[in-house]
Design a protein around this motif. Structure first.
Motif, PDB file in Angstrom:
ATOM      1  N   ILE A   1       0.837  -1.207   0.000  1.00  0.00           N
ATOM      2  CA  ILE A   1       0.000   0.000   0.000  1.00  0.00           C
ATOM      3  C   ILE A   1       0.872   1.257   0.000  1.00  0.00           C
ATOM      4  O   ILE A   1       0.533   2.266  -0.627  1.00  0.00           O
ATOM      5  CB  ILE A   1      -0.980  -0.019   1.204  1.00  0.00           C
ATOM      6  CG1 ILE A   1      -1.928  -1.211   1.075  1.00  0.00           C
ATOM      7  CG2 ILE A   1      -1.756   1.289   1.312  1.00  0.00           C
ATOM      8  CD1 ILE A   1      -2.701  -1.290  -0.228  1.00  0.00           C
ATOM      9  N   GLU A   2       2.014   1.171   0.686  1.00  0.00           N
ATOM     10  CA  GLU A   2       2.965   2.289   0.639  1.00  0.00           C
ATOM     11  C   GLU A   2       3.461   2.479  -0.801  1.00  0.00           C
ATOM     12  O   GLU A   2       3.562   3.620  -1.284  1.00  0.00           O
ATOM     13  CB  GLU A   2       4.140   2.000   1.594  1.00  0.00           C
ATOM     14  CG  GLU A   2       5.171   3.117   1.700  1.00  0.00           C
ATOM     15  CD  GLU A   2       4.620   4.400   2.324  1.00  0.00           C
ATOM     16  OE1 GLU A   2       3.466   4.395   2.808  1.00  0.00           O
ATOM     17  OE2 GLU A   2       5.337   5.416   2.284  1.00  0.00           O
ATOM     18  N   ALA A   3       3.729   1.379  -1.484  1.00  0.00           N
ATOM     19  CA  ALA A   3       4.145   1.444  -2.893  1.00  0.00           C
ATOM     20  C   ALA A   3       3.062   2.131  -3.729  1.00  0.00           C
ATOM     21  O   ALA A   3       3.348   2.936  -4.618  1.00  0.00           O
ATOM     22  CB  ALA A   3       4.425   0.038  -3.429  1.00  0.00           C
ATOM     23  N   TYR A   4       1.798   1.813  -3.441  1.00  0.00           N
ATOM     24  CA  TYR A   4       0.665   2.437  -4.135  1.00  0.00           C
ATOM     25  C   TYR A   4       0.611   3.934  -3.838  1.00  0.00           C
ATOM     26  O   TYR A   4       0.438   4.758  -4.738  1.00  0.00           O
ATOM     27  CB  TYR A   4      -0.635   1.752  -3.698  1.00  0.00           C
ATOM     28  CG  TYR A   4      -1.906   2.456  -4.132  1.00  0.00           C
ATOM     29  CD1 TYR A   4      -2.417   2.281  -5.414  1.00  0.00           C
ATOM     30  CD2 TYR A   4      -2.603   3.295  -3.256  1.00  0.00           C
ATOM     31  CE1 TYR A   4      -3.583   2.929  -5.818  1.00  0.00           C
ATOM     32  CE2 TYR A   4      -3.770   3.941  -3.643  1.00  0.00           C
ATOM     33  CZ  TYR A   4      -4.248   3.760  -4.932  1.00  0.00           C
ATOM     34  OH  TYR A   4      -5.404   4.392  -5.331  1.00  0.00           O
ATOM     35  N   ARG A   5       0.809   4.268  -2.567  1.00  0.00           N
ATOM     36  CA  ARG A   5       0.632   5.648  -2.115  1.00  0.00           C
ATOM     37  C   ARG A   5       1.706   6.556  -2.707  1.00  0.00           C
ATOM     38  O   ARG A   5       1.409   7.648  -3.181  1.00  0.00           O
ATOM     39  CB  ARG A   5       0.694   5.674  -0.576  1.00  0.00           C
ATOM     40  CG  ARG A   5      -0.220   6.676   0.101  1.00  0.00           C
ATOM     41  CD  ARG A   5      -0.175   6.534   1.621  1.00  0.00           C
ATOM     42  NE  ARG A   5       1.189   6.574   2.151  1.00  0.00           N
ATOM     43  CZ  ARG A   5       1.911   7.694   2.324  1.00  0.00           C
ATOM     44  NH1 ARG A   5       1.390   8.868   2.019  1.00  0.00           N
ATOM     45  NH2 ARG A   5       3.130   7.631   2.814  1.00  0.00           N
ATOM     46  N   VAL A   6       2.956   6.088  -2.670  1.00  0.00           N
ATOM     47  CA  VAL A   6       4.050   6.953  -3.137  1.00  0.00           C
ATOM     48  C   VAL A   6       4.551   6.553  -4.520  1.00  0.00           C
ATOM     49  O   VAL A   6       5.484   7.167  -5.031  1.00  0.00           O
ATOM     50  CB  VAL A   6       5.228   6.974  -2.119  1.00  0.00           C
ATOM     51  CG1 VAL A   6       4.737   7.459  -0.769  1.00  0.00           C
ATOM     52  CG2 VAL A   6       5.887   5.607  -1.995  1.00  0.00           C
ATOM     53  N   ARG A   7       3.924   5.525  -5.106  1.00  0.00           N
ATOM     54  CA  ARG A   7       4.301   5.042  -6.446  1.00  0.00           C
ATOM     55  C   ARG A   7       5.790   4.742  -6.554  1.00  0.00           C
ATOM     56  O   ARG A   7       6.484   5.258  -7.425  1.00  0.00           O
ATOM     57  CB  ARG A   7       3.900   6.076  -7.504  1.00  0.00           C
ATOM     58  CG  ARG A   7       2.390   6.143  -7.667  1.00  0.00           C
ATOM     59  CD  ARG A   7       2.028   6.898  -8.903  1.00  0.00           C
ATOM     60  NE  ARG A   7       0.687   6.570  -9.360  1.00  0.00           N
ATOM     61  CZ  ARG A   7       0.388   6.328 -10.613  1.00  0.00           C
ATOM     62  NH1 ARG A   7       1.329   6.348 -11.549  1.00  0.00           N
ATOM     63  NH2 ARG A   7      -0.842   6.054 -10.961  1.00  0.00           N
TER      64      ARG A   7
END
Lengths: 230, 230
Positions: B32-38
């Motif tokens: 989800i962190e990967a999603y949030r900060v791309r």
């Protein structure tokens, strides 16, 4: 309990699991028939069927637990009973997926029939065949047959990937079709999930038959080795 | 093996399962962190973490099988070991969901950042909290805490339902946003699936602690009854 009666109990357990798997497969077929002909009375059948599947799941778990508690089975029977317990959980979730599809069919009823670029019945036939074959490999203790279920999963994933892009394009080009396209996409995803459960079952069969742990798609070469070599 | 060593082995089994569950929860948070900060480098961490989770799954199953085979445990320990085996399968699938999300984040990279009407981080926080609480209820053998996980599932389902309608409307009104909206929808579905796994774990805890089978959301009133009354 004598050894003869113990082995009869194991056979009964297997028989019960097969009946339940047949019900789960039928539930998928019914849900897709409901989708195909838009008949909500079939959705009701799916819902009632799920309650029966849930009862079977509990009975199988309890019987398996009783056999483990009372019989202190040897390694080979132990591995079989554990396979039953794990397969049981996946079969029950196939039933859940049928209900998810049936709920989508109900929601679809609010929208006009649309000609969608996705062959849901074909995906369903393949996913149901995977469940059937996974169970068949369990009856016949056939690790190679179980392995073939893993290959079928790639076909379902591919069909599902194609459905995704076709439906995405439809939604972009004809936004008024978005609700129907989205429901079809979710039904396709549920069928992919059914295929995943069949894959889990096949992996458990391979684990049981071969003693080699081939989950996470390692290759199966040693399935004739001793059951107790691990 | 002495009784003391046997109980130490059960504790080790529990400890290993907890470590693995921590890794699975971290995998969701990372995805989800990967999603949030791309940030795709975080996706790589998720993939590597999954391999470690899979290794833990195999080790736990093998240890559980060995304990069952060698120790012929009594009913209460038997029920515990079976709970470990079932919870193990669900924790591993939480790791799979993290990888599914991470794959979606990679696909999203091809599209411009969009302000989407869905609070993915909030859903993720809730789903991860469910996994944590389900495992906590397992450590503390607390059926009431496990029951509270089942209630949390309703919140996730509701958030997911809202996300569905908001994203559907966005796609209808701004068809050029369909790819991003669809990826977000699939990530939301994966989080719902994580919540389902937490629910399965909680149900297994209740089954283990109470001897009452509360799967399929029956109410738990008799969790102080004898373990062997069924």
């Amino acid at each position: 309990m004598t050894r003869v009666r113990f082995h009869q109990s194991l056979e009964d357990l297997k028989e019960k699991l097969l009946v339940m798997a047949g019900m789960a497969e039928q539930a998928i077929q019914r849900a897709i028939e409901a989708y195909r002909v838009r008949d909500l009375s079939i959705c009701d059948l799916v819902d009632r069927g799920e309650m029966a599947i849930n009862r079977f799941e509990r009975e199988i778990d309890q019987t398996a637990l009783d056999l483990l508690a009372m019989e202190q089975p040897m390694a080979i029977d132990l591995r079989f009973i554990l396979a039953v317990i794990k397969i049981n959980a996946d079969v029950e979730r196939v039933g859940d997926s049928a209900v998810t599809i049936s709920d989508r069919v109900r929601d679809l009823q609010a929208f006009p029939v649309a000609d969608l670029p996705v062959d849901i019945p074909r995906m369903a036939t393949l996913a149901a065949a995977m469940v059937r074959k996974a169970l068949q490999s369990f009856i016949e203790a056939d690790a190679e047959m179980a392995q073939s279920v893993l290959s079928m999963d790639d076909s379902v994933d591919k069909l599902n990937g194609n459905a995704y892009f076709s439906l995405l394009n439809l939604m972009k080009q004809e936004p008024q079709m978005t609700p129907q396209a989205l429901h079809a996409l979710m039904i396709a995803r549920s069928l992919e999930r059914v295929a995943d459960h069949a894959t889990n079952i096949a992996e458990d069969v391979i684990f049981w038959v071969s003693g080699a742990d081939v989950r996470h798609h390692m290759s199966v070469r040693n399935h004739n080795e001793s059951q107790d070599s691990q």
